[in-house]
Design an enzyme around this catalytic site. Structure first.
Site, PDB file in Angstrom:
ATOM      1  N   HIS A  97       0.419  -1.255  -0.333  1.00 37.05           N
ATOM      2  CA  HIS A  97       0.246   0.092  -0.070  1.00 37.05           C
ATOM      3  C   HIS A  97       0.704   0.888   0.022  1.00 37.05           C
ATOM      4  O   HIS A  97       0.362   2.384  -0.444  1.00 37.05           O
ATOM      5  CB  HIS A  97      -0.873  -0.144   1.373  1.00 37.05           C
ATOM      6  CG  HIS A  97      -2.425  -0.904   1.266  1.00 37.05           C
ATOM      7  ND1 HIS A  97      -3.999  -1.157   1.384  1.00 37.05           N
ATOM      8  CD2 HIS A  97      -2.492  -2.196   0.803  1.00 37.05           C
ATOM      9  CE1 HIS A  97      -4.715  -1.803   1.399  1.00 37.05           C
ATOM     10  NE2 HIS A  97      -3.465  -2.517   0.648  1.00 37.05           N
ATOM     11  N   HIS A 260      -1.898 -13.228  -1.729  1.00 36.94           N
ATOM     12  CA  HIS A 260      -2.815 -13.290  -1.446  1.00 36.94           C
ATOM     13  C   HIS A 260      -2.510 -15.230  -1.153  1.00 36.94           C
ATOM     14  O   HIS A 260      -3.661 -15.277  -0.561  1.00 36.94           O
ATOM     15  CB  HIS A 260      -4.398 -13.522  -2.163  1.00 36.94           C
ATOM     16  CG  HIS A 260      -5.162 -11.680  -2.315  1.00 36.94           C
ATOM     17  ND1 HIS A 260      -6.247 -11.704  -2.992  1.00 36.94           N
ATOM     18  CD2 HIS A 260      -4.616 -10.803  -1.558  1.00 36.94           C
ATOM     19  CE1 HIS A 260      -6.266  -9.935  -2.995  1.00 36.94           C
ATOM     20  NE2 HIS A 260      -5.313  -9.875  -2.149  1.00 36.94           N
TER      21      HIS A 260
END
Length: 733
Positions: A97, A260
């Protein structure tokens, strides 16, 4: 007497003494925001003007930092327990991020200056609970201090997190220099509510230069477009947002699947239990936000995105299990405890195969996000995903490379990379330039070449415009562009409208002839690159213009640039550098919703210019005649080609009255106030230096009787700065 509750300064207990109330920009929002040209002032930097981060980083015990980070990964803290006993997934998300705000269209965002520490990013909904990740890092930052920036530490923590869970990364480069206040130049969108999406028009056309679907998100909504759980529709959003971050379909699939493979999301209970974000949190929380009243508010009770998803059976170990689980089940829609849309295997399949993050006695069923299912149900993504599923080694390589690109995309050329783990392989997205392989020209050769250039028949505007076109592609945001590489002679730059291709070919042909002749006859192994010669030609043009204006100046020039090849130039990647407006050349490709003067300020900010530097460059380039298409707009002089302060003296002359030209709101005619006789024409970019109070104040300095010499010297200094913006080798020396 003064009541104790009354402010002794304002006399009112409810008044604030700094920064509150209506600012002048609130009153007059259409004025250009010049504050972006003075952000990150030395006055906001506690390190002082002599601080050299690159030198400090070289003193860093890199292995020791990595060892400390590796130990932190499994040192769970009671105040914020680690999921599965490992902080790795949290730090991967933090690094992702930090870097993931980057967008190609203006090069802004990214991990390069540690902006995740500041608003608005530190309080974005998508960054929920990353404040805890940075606090977990503080003991390590405290230990190593100035030797490693927050910007570098956050990315390195992500790398070490991957390595500590069995993944082999592609490498790491340091060199990100911290800033000390929020960026003011980045446009994150016009919405005034979190998760607003006014950025779309028509058939889901995303506003430029944005690269996220909603305000406060990094990329896409994991529940699907506007929260609608449609994996195929979500794929469209994924493809567009990742492309705007310079990722192709294969890189996109690798990043999502790789990221993920670790950790989980958090949605243990309703969002109504979650308190305000860091910037809105009460002072006693000391910069931590999102305090939750649900259960313990942490660990198994944590609430983040509202989604409660654990992707794999091995959430702290690198594996190919993400694709195995994605393709092994048929999926049905469900909701998290917080009420967010997510997916689970049909008919209870897979129950008990997934560990709980905080209770070893509990087992769960697999879960997926809507955007995960996009990798299976979008036909292009599905083909790539199945290939990676069947070829896990290729997934590992693709993820390693895509992760490195994600976390280093805004760092610029390899010459800025620092540290022992810099990859040896040069990558096309790094805009490679060959290393210098010849003896550089010295003062004698420079003087000789300047004479040849000035005797070549090329005009002063042609010399100056070509050098400006080459150098001014630089973007301080992601350190791309610039004169080094001479890519102005290659696709796509040679064909850009702003560069006037026919005129450019003529100039380059002459300069290439001078280069070839010199390189054939020079002795001592000395050669000159075309990149150097283009800049030298511009410097010669500036010197000649100054001489024509009666000024004796020295225009700095330092050789050392090299020429890139077409094979080293990704045409699509460089296409985003094409100027849609360049006020310095008085160029505007078409009508835009944003004013020409705002586009000028944006260009100046990308060139790292101050308001005075922007002002003096405009004034000098105009009188030199360095305008697009040889237009006379803004050329407020009877002696074009001479470096004088005429632009400013004539613009500020009260004997001139300006009126818009009929049918063209961006062009104005200046006439004699008494006789009505036409004198000049100018654009909004020209007239703003007389209309805007701050710019007029600067213009008055250069228009004054004693301002012409200062104008000439300041123009030369600003010109030299732009010519060398991409010379990171000089900055390091």
């Amino acid at each position: 007497m003064t009541d104790d509750s009354t402010c002794p300064v304002t006399g009112g207990a409810d008044k604030q003494v700094t920064g509150r109330g209506q600012s002048y920009r609130d009153w007059w929002p259409n004025q250009p925001n010049l504050r972006v040209l003075s952000q990150h002032s030395p006055r906001s930097n506690p390190m002082g003007g002599e601080f050299n981060y690159a030198e400090e980083f070289k003193k860093l015990d890199f292995a020791a930092v990595k060892a400390d980070l590796r130990a932190l990964m499994t040192s769970s803290q009671e105040w914020w327990p680690a999921d599965f006993g490992h902080y790795g997934p949290l730090f991967i998300r933090m690094a992702w991020h930090s870097a993931g705000t980057y967008r190609t269209l203006d090069g802004r965002g990214g991990a390069g200056s540690g902006q995740q520490r500041f608003p608005p990013l530190n309080s974005w909904p998508d960054n929920v609970n990353l404040d805890k990740a940075r606090r977990l890092l503080w003991p390590i930052k405290k230990k190593y201090g100035r030797k490693i920036s927050w910007a570098d530490l956050m990315i390195l923590a992500g790398n070490v997190a991957l390595e500590s869970m069995g993944f082999e990364t592609f490498g790491f480069a340091g060199g990100r220099v911290d800033t000390w206040e929020p960026d003011e130049d980045v446009y994150w969108g016009s919405e005034n509510t979190w998760l607003g999406d006014k950025r779309y028009s028509g058939d889901r056309k995303l506003e430029n230069p944005l690269a996220a679907v909603q305000m406060g998100l990094i990329y896409v909504n994991p529940e699907g477009p506007n929260g609608k759980p449609d994996p195929v529709a979500a794929a469209k959003d994924i493809r567009e947002t990742f492309a705007r971050m310079a990722m192709n379909d294969e890189e996109t699939v690798a990043l999502i699947a790789g990221g993920h493979s670790f950790g989980k999301t958090h949605g243990a209970g309703p969002a109504s239990h979650v308190g305000p974000e860091p910037e809105a949190a009460p002072i006693e929380q000391q910069g931590l936000g999102w305090k939750s009243s649900f259960g313990t508010g942490k660990g198994g009770d944590a609430i983040g995105s509202g989604l409660e998803v654990t992707w794999t059976s091995t959430p702290t170990k690198w594996s190919n299990n993400f694709f195995r689980i994605l393709f092994s089940y048929e999926w049905e829609l469900t909701k998290s405890p917080a009420g967010a849309y997510q997916w689970q295997p049909k008919d209870g399949a897979g129950a008990g195969t997934i560990p709980d993050a905080h209770d070893k006695n509990k087992r769960r069923a697999p879960t997926m996000l809507t955007t995960d299912l996009s990798l299976r149900f979008d036909p292009v993504y599905e083909k790539i995903s199945r290939h990676f599923y069947e070829n896990p080694d290729q997934l590992a390589d693709a993820f390693a490379r895509a992760w490195f690109k994600l976390t280093h995309r805004d760092m610029g050329p390899r010459t800025r990379y620092l540290g022992p783990e810099v990859p040896k392989e040069a990558l096309i997205w790094q805009d490679p330039i060959p290393a210098v392989n010849h003896t550089l020209i010295g003062p004698r050769e420079i003087t000789f070449l300047k004479r040849k250039i000035l005797a070549s028949g090329l005009s002063i505007p042609e010399l100056v415009l070509t050098a400006w076109a080459s150098a001014s592609t630089f973007r301080g945001s992601d350190k791309r562009g610039g004169a080094n590489g001479a890519r102005i002679r290659l696709a796509p730059q040679k064909d850009w409208e702003v560069n006037e291709p026919a005129r450019l070919r003529k100039v380059l042909a002459v300069l290439e002839g001078i280069q070839q002749e010199f390189n054939k006859t020079a002795t001592g192994g000395k050669k000159v690159s075309l990149a150097d010669l283009i800049v030298l030609a511009g410097c010669a043009g500036v010197w000649k213009a100054a001489k024509n204006g009666g000024h004796k100046v020295t225009v700095p020039f330092t050789p050392g640039r090299m020429d890139a090849t077409q094979e080293q130039t990704d045409v699509n990647s460089f296409a985003v550098l094409e100027p849609k407006a360049d006020g310095f050349r008085n160029y505007l490709k078409g009508p835009y919703a944003v004013s020409a003067e705002e586009l000028l300020v944006d260009k100046a900010q990308l060139l790292t210019l101050s308001a005075p530097e922007m002002t003096v460059l405009i004034g000098g380039l105009r009188v030199i005649g360095a305008t697009y298409g040889q237009a006379t707009h803004g050329v407020f002089t009877t002696l074009p080609g001479a470096l004088t302060n005429d632009f400013f003296t004539h613009l500020l002359d009260m004997g001139t009255e300006w009126k818009p030209v009929a049918g063209n709101p961006d062009v104005f005619e200046g006439s004699d106030r008494k006789t009505g006789e036409p004198k000049w024409t100018g654009t909004r970019v020209d007239l703003i230096f007389g209309a805007n109070a701050q710019l007029r104040a600067i213009a008055e300095v250069y228009a004054s009787a004693d301002g012409e010499e200062k104008f000439a010297q300041d123009f030369v200094a600003a010109w030299a700065k732009v010519m060398n913006l991409d010379r990171f080798d000089l900055a390091q020396k």
